[in-house]
Design a protein around this motif. Structure first.
Motif, PDB file in Angstrom:
ATOM      1  N   ALA A  18       0.826  -1.221   0.000  1.00 28.46           N
ATOM      2  CA  ALA A  18       0.000   0.000   0.000  1.00 28.46           C
ATOM      3  C   ALA A  18       0.857   1.268   0.000  1.00 28.46           C
ATOM      4  O   ALA A  18       0.386   2.343  -0.373  1.00 28.46           O
ATOM      5  N   ARG A  19       2.128   1.140   0.456  1.00 26.60           N
ATOM      6  CA  ARG A  19       3.019   2.321   0.484  1.00 26.60           C
ATOM      7  C   ARG A  19       3.883   2.416  -0.775  1.00 26.60           C
ATOM      8  O   ARG A  19       4.688   3.321  -0.909  1.00 26.60           O
ATOM      9  N   SER A  20       3.743   1.446  -1.678  1.00 28.50           N
ATOM     10  CA  SER A  20       4.636   1.385  -2.841  1.00 28.50           C
ATOM     11  C   SER A  20       4.305   2.479  -3.860  1.00 28.50           C
ATOM     12  O   SER A  20       3.181   3.008  -3.871  1.00 28.50           O
ATOM     13  N   PRO A  21       5.257   2.809  -4.734  1.00 28.04           N
ATOM     14  CA  PRO A  21       4.983   3.809  -5.782  1.00 28.04           C
ATOM     15  C   PRO A  21       3.810   3.394  -6.676  1.00 28.04           C
ATOM     16  O   PRO A  21       3.021   4.242  -7.089  1.00 28.04           O
ATOM     17  N   ALA A  22       3.679   2.072  -6.954  1.00 30.93           N
ATOM     18  CA  ALA A  22       2.573   1.618  -7.821  1.00 30.93           C
ATOM     19  C   ALA A  22       1.221   1.896  -7.150  1.00 30.93           C
ATOM     20  O   ALA A  22       0.254   2.289  -7.820  1.00 30.93           O
ATOM     21  N   ALA A  23       1.163   1.696  -5.826  1.00 30.80           N
ATOM     22  CA  ALA A  23      -0.092   1.942  -5.093  1.00 30.80           C
ATOM     23  C   ALA A  23      -0.416   3.437  -5.119  1.00 30.80           C
ATOM     24  O   ALA A  23      -1.560   3.851  -5.333  1.00 30.80           O
ATOM     25  N   LYS A  24       0.617   4.240  -4.925  1.00 29.34           N
ATOM     26  CA  LYS A  24       0.438   5.699  -4.914  1.00 29.34           C
ATOM     27  C   LYS A  24      -0.054   6.163  -6.297  1.00 29.34           C
ATOM     28  O   LYS A  24      -0.963   6.994  -6.409  1.00 29.34           O
ATOM     29  N   ASP A  25       0.547   5.580  -7.339  1.00 34.83           N
ATOM     30  CA  ASP A  25       0.166   5.942  -8.701  1.00 34.83           C
ATOM     31  C   ASP A  25      -1.305   5.562  -8.963  1.00 34.83           C
ATOM     32  O   ASP A  25      -2.077   6.363  -9.506  1.00 34.83           O
ATOM     33  N   ALA A  26      -1.681   4.337  -8.530  1.00 35.81           N
ATOM     34  CA  ALA A  26      -3.072   3.893  -8.754  1.00 35.81           C
ATOM     35  C   ALA A  26      -4.034   4.801  -7.983  1.00 35.81           C
ATOM     36  O   ALA A  26      -5.101   5.177  -8.485  1.00 35.81           O
ATOM     37  N   TYR A  27      -3.633   5.180  -6.757  1.00 41.62           N
ATOM     38  CA  TYR A  27      -4.463   6.073  -5.935  1.00 41.62           C
ATOM     39  C   TYR A  27      -4.650   7.425  -6.637  1.00 41.62           C
ATOM     40  O   TYR A  27      -5.769   7.921  -6.786  1.00 41.62           O
ATOM     41  N   ASP A  28      -3.538   8.004  -7.088  1.00 40.98           N
ATOM     42  CA  ASP A  28      -3.609   9.330  -7.730  1.00 40.98           C
ATOM     43  C   ASP A  28      -4.492   9.286  -8.986  1.00 40.98           C
ATOM     44  O   ASP A  28      -5.311  10.165  -9.205  1.00 40.98           O
ATOM     45  N   ARG A  29      -4.311   8.232  -9.778  1.00 38.96           N
ATOM     46  CA  ARG A  29      -5.102   8.137 -11.006  1.00 38.96           C
ATOM     47  C   ARG A  29      -6.590   7.969 -10.701  1.00 38.96           C
ATOM     48  O   ARG A  29      -7.440   8.542 -11.377  1.00 38.96           O
ATOM     49  N   MET A  30      -6.887   7.160  -9.669  1.00 32.29           N
ATOM     50  CA  MET A  30      -8.301   6.956  -9.317  1.00 32.29           C
ATOM     51  C   MET A  30      -8.919   8.273  -8.849  1.00 32.29           C
ATOM     52  O   MET A  30     -10.042   8.615  -9.222  1.00 32.29           O
ATOM     53  N   ARG A  31      -8.165   8.992  -7.999  1.00 37.61           N
ATOM     54  CA  ARG A  31      -8.706  10.258  -7.478  1.00 37.61           C
ATOM     55  C   ARG A  31      -8.940  11.233  -8.627  1.00 37.61           C
ATOM     56  O   ARG A  31      -9.938  11.948  -8.652  1.00 37.61           O
ATOM     57  N   GLU A  32      -7.994  11.236  -9.546  1.00 37.68           N
ATOM     58  CA  GLU A  32      -8.137  12.151 -10.665  1.00 37.68           C
ATOM     59  C   GLU A  32      -9.359  11.788 -11.518  1.00 37.68           C
ATOM     60  O   GLU A  32     -10.176  12.639 -11.870  1.00 37.68           O
ATOM     61  N   SER A  33      -9.504  10.470 -11.779  1.00 41.10           N
ATOM     62  CA  SER A  33     -10.629  10.090 -12.653  1.00 41.10           C
ATOM     63  C   SER A  33     -11.954  10.196 -11.905  1.00 41.10           C
ATOM     64  O   SER A  33     -13.010  10.320 -12.522  1.00 41.10           O
ATOM     65  N   ALA A  34     -11.927  10.141 -10.557  1.00 41.16           N
ATOM     66  CA  ALA A  34     -13.179  10.315  -9.779  1.00 41.16           C
ATOM     67  C   ALA A  34     -13.658  11.762  -9.882  1.00 41.16           C
ATOM     68  O   ALA A  34     -14.854  12.039  -9.737  1.00 41.16           O
ATOM     69  N   ASN A  35     -12.715  12.664 -10.071  1.00 39.60           N
ATOM     70  CA  ASN A  35     -13.064  14.063 -10.319  1.00 39.60           C
ATOM     71  C   ASN A  35     -13.979  14.643  -9.235  1.00 39.60           C
ATOM     72  O   ASN A  35     -15.020  15.239  -9.515  1.00 39.60           O
ATOM     73  N   GLY A  36     -13.606  14.373  -7.979  1.00 36.13           N
ATOM     74  CA  GLY A  36     -14.365  14.928  -6.846  1.00 36.13           C
ATOM     75  C   GLY A  36     -15.570  14.093  -6.427  1.00 36.13           C
ATOM     76  O   GLY A  36     -16.220  14.399  -5.435  1.00 36.13           O
ATOM     77  N   ARG A  37     -15.870  13.044  -7.179  1.00 35.55           N
ATOM     78  CA  ARG A  37     -17.015  12.190  -6.788  1.00 35.55           C
ATOM     79  C   ARG A  37     -16.572  11.156  -5.757  1.00 35.55           C
ATOM     80  O   ARG A  37     -15.426  10.729  -5.750  1.00 35.55           O
TER      81      ARG A  37
END
Ligand code: ADQ
Length: 466
Positions: free
Chosen positions: A239-258
């Motif tokens: 969960a602390r890995s760069p891949a997890a961080k990347d997946a988190y950032d992309r999800m947040r971005e695509s959620a677009n505040g939802r």
């Protein structure tokens, strides 16, 4: 220390440092095998023209695996047949889906005899033997018939059904009798353990002793509840890995505040996916104000595609998600993102963390590790809310999640609303209570719990497991 022999239908050899993309169970079993220089025995997943009993021995990352190929008829009757079309539905309370073909039962017995015949020459005097899951109930019996006197244990990963339900299985008594060939049998929950006790008392005239021993005539077996956990440390690292961080950032971005709700399950009728979609649809019907403000990401990789009931559930979900999206989507918003593929564990951890709600609604589940992974992946300062079926084994330990009846669309819709409105302090308190269990009763604890009972030691008490 005795050598350990683990037997399971499929063998998952370790893939590298930290377990790679191996599941938590495989990581824990590999660690035990490394410590005891043991062997992991089972089906290779390959089909041969004829069964030869040839063992493919391999050593990788400190673990020795011993695999055999099966014939096509074996796979049809034993794996797709008795295991996945008879026992799996019945043990998940779906008598309506269970198929009772005598050819399946014969194939199941034949393959278990073949496993026993192939494994027996590998067994040394002090080895401990640990057999896993519903594919292998009678293996212990057949090993005993071949003169194996070692300590032997069996762990059931799926629920044990109520005895009146189990009685709809032809030859149910023969199947249960095979468990008395083991020294220890382990179940996921107290509920399953009690259902096993009920069967033994009502159907076999047996008794349950105070020390957990179940006695029928002159035979006995120690029966325990040992709930399986996840490899929490390893998962926290993922969960602390760069891949997890990347997946988190992309999800947040695509959620677009939802707000995102996440579901992650093998595509299986026991996981309550249709009921989950209907609960979510109910919410959309009731609360127009939520349209465009949240979405459900359902990740569901297909499994057991050769079995018809699995083809049907897949078609049913395709059409249901299409109907709901057709009714509610607009040019900028799709209410359900439905994805039929697997994700590496580190990326999955990032996706869990990005979700405001984890929606885990099986109609029946032995444990459900996704619920525990969702908890482990959360930000302690701003955790999401786990909505969990009362009928998942995990509900015994994660009683501070929002527990729901997965058959009720109202219950699911109400729980989502409650989770969306939950104040931070309550989210933190519920998460902390769940996380304590996920940290303390991890997969290593489970392994010790079972193996200490198998070795005749007393390391984890029943109270610890409750
Ligand atoms: P399963 O029925 O397979 O296991 P579960 O416990 O939820 O169910 O474990 C599924 C595992 O697969 C989790 O580790 C999850 O992360 C992973 N997974 C699911 N979908 C995925 C995806 N799209 N991508 C990547 N990984 C994915 C059986 C029993 C359960 C019991 C376990 C262990 O049915 O009740 O908890 O064994 O005993």
């Amino acid at each position: 220390m005795s050598r350990l022999i683990i037997v399971s239908n499929r063998v998952q050899p370790p893939t590298g440092e930290g377990g790679g993309n191996q599941g938590g169970l495989a990581v824990a079993l590999s660690a035990a095998l490394r410590e005891s220089s043991g062997i992991w025995f089972g089906w290779s997943g390959e089909v041969a023209e004829q069964f030869t009993g040839h063992i493919n021995l391999r050593r990788a990352f400190g673990v020795t695996t011993a695999t055999v190929d099966l014939e096509e008829q074996d796979v049809d009757e034993y794996y797709n047949g008795y295991a996945n079309r008879t026992l799996w539905p019945l043990f998940h309370y779906r008598v309506d889906l269970a198929e009772f073909e005598s050819g399946f039962a014969e194939g199941y017995e034949r393959v278990n005899r073949r496993f026993a015949e192939t494994l027996q020459p590998l067994v040394e005097e002090d080895d401990l033997i640990w057999v896993h899951d519903y594919h292998m109930f009678p293996l212990g019996r057949f090993l005993r018939d071949r003169g194996v006197r070692n300590r032997m244990g069996f762990f059931l990963h799926i629920p044990w059904p109520p005895y009146r339900l189990l009685m709809s299985l032809p030859d149910h008594r023969e199947l249960v009798e095979t468990l008395f060939a083991y020294d220890v049998v382990g179940f996921q929950t107290q509920d399953s353990l009690e259902a096993f006790h009920d069967y033994v008392v009502h159907e076999m005239g047996g008794t349950v002793e105070e020390d957990g021993r179940v006695v029928v005539g002159d035979r006995s077996v120690l029966a325990r509840a040992c709930p399986i956990g996840i490899d929490t440390d390893n998962f926290l690292e993922a969960a602390r890995s760069p891949a997890a961080k990347d997946a988190y950032d992309r999800m947040r971005e695509s959620a677009n505040g939802r707000d995102m709700i996440v579901g992650v399950d093998r595509l299986d009728y026991s996981k309550g996916l249709q009921e989950r979609f209907l609960g979510y649809e109910r919410l959309l019907q009731q609360e127009e104000g939520l349209h465009g403000r949240l979405f459900l990401l359902q990740i569901a990789p297909p499994s057991r595609g050769d079995v018809q009931s699995y083809q049907e559930i897949r078609a049913g979900l395709d059409s249901l998600s299409g109907r709901i999206n057709g009714a509610y989507a607009d040019a900028e918003w799709v209410p359900i993102r439905y994805v039929n593929r697997g994700y590496p564990r580190d990326r999955l951890a990032g996706i869990y963390r990005a979700a405001r709600i984890g929606l885990v609604t099986p109609l029946r589940d032995g444990m459900n590790l996704v619920a525990k992974e969702y908890i482990a992946a959360q930000d302690p300062e701003d955790p999401g809310v786990l909505i969990l079926s009362r009928f998942a084994g995990a509900a015994e330990q994660l009683s501070d999640a929002l527990l729901i009846n997965p058959h009720s669309p109202e219950d699911i819709a109400d729980a989502i609303q409650k989770a969306l409105a939950m104040p931070l302090a309550e989210r933190k308190a519920r998460w902390r209570a769940c996380m304590d269990s996920v940290e303390q009763q991890d997969v290593m604890w489970w392994r010790r719990c079972f193996l200490s009972a198998l070795a005749g030691e007393e390391e984890c008490s029943q109270a610890d497991a409750a």
